[in-house]
Write an enzyme that holds these catalytic residues in place. Structure first.
Site, PDB file in Angstrom:
ATOM      1  N   ARG A   1      -4.749 -11.214 -11.255  1.00  0.00           N
ATOM      2  CA  ARG A   1      -4.426 -11.199  -9.818  1.00  0.00           C
ATOM      3  C   ARG A   1      -5.639 -11.560  -8.974  1.00  0.00           C
ATOM      4  NH1 ARG A   1      -1.313  -6.215  -7.362  1.00  0.00           N
ATOM      5  NH2 ARG A   1      -2.896  -5.008  -8.479  1.00  0.00           N
TER       6      ARG A   1
ATOM      7  N   ARG B   1      -9.674  -7.807  -6.616  1.00  0.00           N
ATOM      8  CA  ARG B   1      -9.828  -6.426  -6.146  1.00  0.00           C
ATOM      9  C   ARG B   1     -10.724  -5.665  -7.127  1.00  0.00           C
ATOM     10  NH1 ARG B   1      -3.761  -4.356  -5.209  1.00  0.00           N
ATOM     11  NH2 ARG B   1      -4.705  -2.491  -6.084  1.00  0.00           N
TER      12      ARG B   1
ATOM     13  N   ARG C   1      -5.424   3.841 -13.406  1.00  0.00           N
ATOM     14  CA  ARG C   1      -4.286   3.595 -12.507  1.00  0.00           C
ATOM     15  C   ARG C   1      -2.973   3.635 -13.277  1.00  0.00           C
ATOM     16  NH1 ARG C   1      -5.684  -1.853 -10.157  1.00  0.00           N
ATOM     17  NH2 ARG C   1      -3.640  -1.710  -9.152  1.00  0.00           N
TER      18      ARG C   1
ATOM     19  N   LYS D   1       5.596  -5.859  -6.978  1.00  0.00           N
ATOM     20  CA  LYS D   1       6.163  -5.263  -5.762  1.00  0.00           C
ATOM     21  C   LYS D   1       5.748  -6.023  -4.502  1.00  0.00           C
ATOM     22  CE  LYS D   1       4.173  -1.301  -6.475  1.00  0.00           C
ATOM     23  NZ  LYS D   1       3.464  -1.649  -7.732  1.00  0.00           N
TER      24      LYS D   1
ATOM     25  N   ARG E   1       4.470   7.616  -3.887  1.00  0.00           N
ATOM     26  CA  ARG E   1       3.851   7.486  -5.196  1.00  0.00           C
ATOM     27  C   ARG E   1       3.805   8.813  -5.928  1.00  0.00           C
ATOM     28  NH1 ARG E   1       0.680   2.596  -4.455  1.00  0.00           N
ATOM     29  NH2 ARG E   1      -0.246   1.954  -6.414  1.00  0.00           N
TER      30      ARG E   1
HETATM   31  P1  ADP Z   1       2.148  -5.088  -7.310  1.00  0.00           P
HETATM   32  O1  ADP Z   1       2.264  -5.188  -5.815  1.00  0.00           O
HETATM   33  O2  ADP Z   1       3.340  -4.475  -7.940  1.00  0.00           O
HETATM   34  O3  ADP Z   1       0.879  -4.418  -7.737  1.00  0.00           O
HETATM   35  P2  ADP Z   1       1.782  -8.022  -7.212  1.00  0.00           P
HETATM   36  O4  ADP Z   1       2.947  -8.485  -6.433  1.00  0.00           O
HETATM   37  O5  ADP Z   1       0.469  -8.017  -6.538  1.00  0.00           O
HETATM   38  O6  ADP Z   1       2.081  -6.583  -7.875  1.00  0.00           O
HETATM   39  O7  ADP Z   1       1.695  -8.926  -8.538  1.00  0.00           O
HETATM   40  C1  ADP Z   1       0.690  -8.718  -9.520  1.00  0.00           C
HETATM   41  C2  ADP Z   1       0.262 -10.066 -10.105  1.00  0.00           C
HETATM   42  O8  ADP Z   1       1.347 -10.613 -10.869  1.00  0.00           O
HETATM   43  C3  ADP Z   1      -0.111 -11.130  -9.078  1.00  0.00           C
HETATM   44  O9  ADP Z   1      -1.137 -11.900  -9.624  1.00  0.00           O
HETATM   45  C4  ADP Z   1       1.178 -11.948  -8.927  1.00  0.00           C
HETATM   46  O10 ADP Z   1       0.876 -13.281  -8.551  1.00  0.00           O
HETATM   47  C5  ADP Z   1       1.759 -11.876 -10.333  1.00  0.00           C
HETATM   48  N1  ADP Z   1       3.239 -11.870 -10.379  1.00  0.00           N
HETATM   49  C6  ADP Z   1       4.081 -11.248  -9.521  1.00  0.00           C
HETATM   50  N2  ADP Z   1       5.372 -11.439  -9.880  1.00  0.00           N
HETATM   51  C7  ADP Z   1       5.349 -12.190 -11.016  1.00  0.00           C
HETATM   52  C8  ADP Z   1       6.378 -12.730 -11.889  1.00  0.00           C
HETATM   53  N3  ADP Z   1       7.692 -12.510 -11.662  1.00  0.00           N
HETATM   54  N4  ADP Z   1       5.988 -13.440 -12.960  1.00  0.00           N
HETATM   55  C9  ADP Z   1       4.671 -13.656 -13.204  1.00  0.00           C
HETATM   56  N5  ADP Z   1       3.667 -13.194 -12.428  1.00  0.00           N
HETATM   57  C10 ADP Z   1       3.995 -12.460 -11.344  1.00  0.00           C
HETATM   58  P1  ADP Z   2      -0.958  -1.504  -7.023  1.00  0.00           P
HETATM   59  O1  ADP Z   2       0.408  -1.860  -6.543  1.00  0.00           O
HETATM   60  O2  ADP Z   2      -1.629  -2.595  -7.773  1.00  0.00           O
HETATM   61  O3  ADP Z   2      -1.016  -0.201  -7.751  1.00  0.00           O
HETATM   62  P2  ADP Z   2      -1.738  -0.730  -4.298  1.00  0.00           P
HETATM   63  O4  ADP Z   2      -2.326  -1.793  -3.464  1.00  0.00           O
HETATM   64  O5  ADP Z   2      -0.358  -0.278  -4.018  1.00  0.00           O
HETATM   65  O6  ADP Z   2      -1.923  -1.216  -5.807  1.00  0.00           O
HETATM   66  O7  ADP Z   2      -2.668   0.572  -4.259  1.00  0.00           O
HETATM   67  C1  ADP Z   2      -4.066   0.507  -4.489  1.00  0.00           C
HETATM   68  C2  ADP Z   2      -4.657   1.907  -4.469  1.00  0.00           C
HETATM   69  O8  ADP Z   2      -4.489   2.484  -3.161  1.00  0.00           O
HETATM   70  C3  ADP Z   2      -4.004   2.915  -5.421  1.00  0.00           C
HETATM   71  O9  ADP Z   2      -4.545   2.850  -6.727  1.00  0.00           O
HETATM   72  C4  ADP Z   2      -4.327   4.241  -4.721  1.00  0.00           C
HETATM   73  O10 ADP Z   2      -5.670   4.644  -4.946  1.00  0.00           O
HETATM   74  C5  ADP Z   2      -4.203   3.873  -3.242  1.00  0.00           C
HETATM   75  N1  ADP Z   2      -2.821   4.110  -2.741  1.00  0.00           N
HETATM   76  C6  ADP Z   2      -1.930   3.177  -2.338  1.00  0.00           C
HETATM   77  N2  ADP Z   2      -0.762   3.747  -1.969  1.00  0.00           N
HETATM   78  C7  ADP Z   2      -0.924   5.093  -2.150  1.00  0.00           C
HETATM   79  C8  ADP Z   2      -0.076   6.232  -1.974  1.00  0.00           C
HETATM   80  N3  ADP Z   2       1.195   6.108  -1.546  1.00  0.00           N
HETATM   81  N4  ADP Z   2      -0.583   7.449  -2.302  1.00  0.00           N
HETATM   82  C9  ADP Z   2      -1.831   7.604  -2.738  1.00  0.00           C
HETATM   83  N5  ADP Z   2      -2.677   6.580  -2.929  1.00  0.00           N
HETATM   84  C10 ADP Z   2      -2.240   5.323  -2.642  1.00  0.00           C
END
Ligand code: ADP
Ligand code: ADP
Ligand code: ZN
Length: 208
Positions: free
Chosen positions: A123, A152, A163, A14, A89
């Site tokens: 990541r 992280r 998660r 995302k 969420r």
């Molecule tokens: P999210 O915001 O949904 O948690 P991220 O954008 O941070 O996910 O991506 C999670 C991990 O996967 C990062 O290390 C990113 O570089 C990698 N990643 C994102 N998109 C792709 C893809 N299309 N193919 C392979 N790896 C990806």
């Molecule tokens: P990812 O896309 O890898 O799940 P985020 O960076 O979006 O990670 O979120 C990291 C953490 O921040 C979540 O596991 C949660 O604890 C908190 N968080 C983020 N967005 C929300 C939300 N909309 N509601 C509640 N908690 C949130």
């Protein structure tokens, strides 16, 4: 109007896609995770509260996050549209969002369960907001700003399982929520980053 929500499991891509799409359409990329991490770094009250939940892999309480988003969405830059990444969420958050604004498109980035685990495990983040994967970016320095990358705390194995459970129980129901409203589109997140971006652009241009 491009009032966009990105859905998808943790690690689905995302944030990676949101960065590219928000630049392409010149709309603000609003990531609740980034907002919370910035608050933790600054040591604010919100940051202190959020940290206790994030460390456990739990969600920050709805009323807290809804207040943050009400304020953020009231800012001027959101008048031209916005891209929400990591919010809503829960169904409760989605209903609160409906009271503030109308979502025109929810893009659901679909990725296999084992790919999600690999993506989270590899990541690496930068303080500037950029994120990388060790498999495609072995260096531990950010290409954009030169800072040292870090993992992280909540991307470590112990927290990832909770998660993913939280996602399945509390966030996945949003897929049906937006589908019932007729604004949901699935995108295949298993493709290369650039291919996923292309598919999302096609979907946005065809729907908004
Ligand atoms: P999210 O915001 O949904 O948690 P991220 O954008 O941070 O996910 O991506 C999670 C991990 O996967 C990062 O290390 C990113 O570089 C990698 N990643 C994102 N998109 C792709 C893809 N299309 N193919 C392979 N790896 C990806
Ligand atoms: P990812 O896309 O890898 O799940 P985020 O960076 O979006 O990670 O979120 C990291 C953490 O921040 C979540 O596991 C949660 O604890 C908190 N968080 C983020 N967005 C929300 C939300 N909309 N509601 C509640 N908690 C949130
Ligand atoms: Zn950086």
């Amino acid at each position: 109007m491009k009032n966009l929500v990105f859905l998808g499991a943790p690690g689905a891509g995302k944030g990676t896609q949101a960065k590219r799409i928000s630049e392409k359409y010149d709309i603000p990329h609003i990531s609740t995770g980034d907002i919370l991490r910035a608050n933790i770094k600054e040591g604010t009250e919100l940051g202190k509260l959020a940290k206790s939940y994030i460390d456990k892999g739990a969600l920050v309480p709805d009323e807290v996050i809804i207040k943050v988003m009400q304020a953020r969405l009231a800012e001027d830059d959101c008048k031209k549209g916005y891209l929400l990444d990591g919010f809503p969420r829960t169904i409760e958050q989605a209903k609160a969002l409906d009271n503030i604004t109308t979502v025109t498109l929810a893009v659901n980035i679909v990725v296999d369960d084992d790919a999600v685990v690999r993506r989270i495990a590899g990541r690496r983040m930068c303080v500037c907001g950029e994120s990388y994967h060790i498999s495609t970016h072995p260096s531990d320095v950010c290409d954009k700003c030169g800072a040292k990358l870090y993992q992280r705390d909540d991307d470590k194995e112990e927290t990832v399982k909770s998660r993913l459970d939280v996602y399945a129980k509390q966030t996945a129901p949003l897929i049906e929520y937006y589908s019932d409203k007729g604004v949901l589109v699935d995108v295949d997140g298993m493709q290369d980053v650039a291919e996923v971006t292309k598919e999302i652009i096609k979907v946005i241009d065809g729907n908004c």
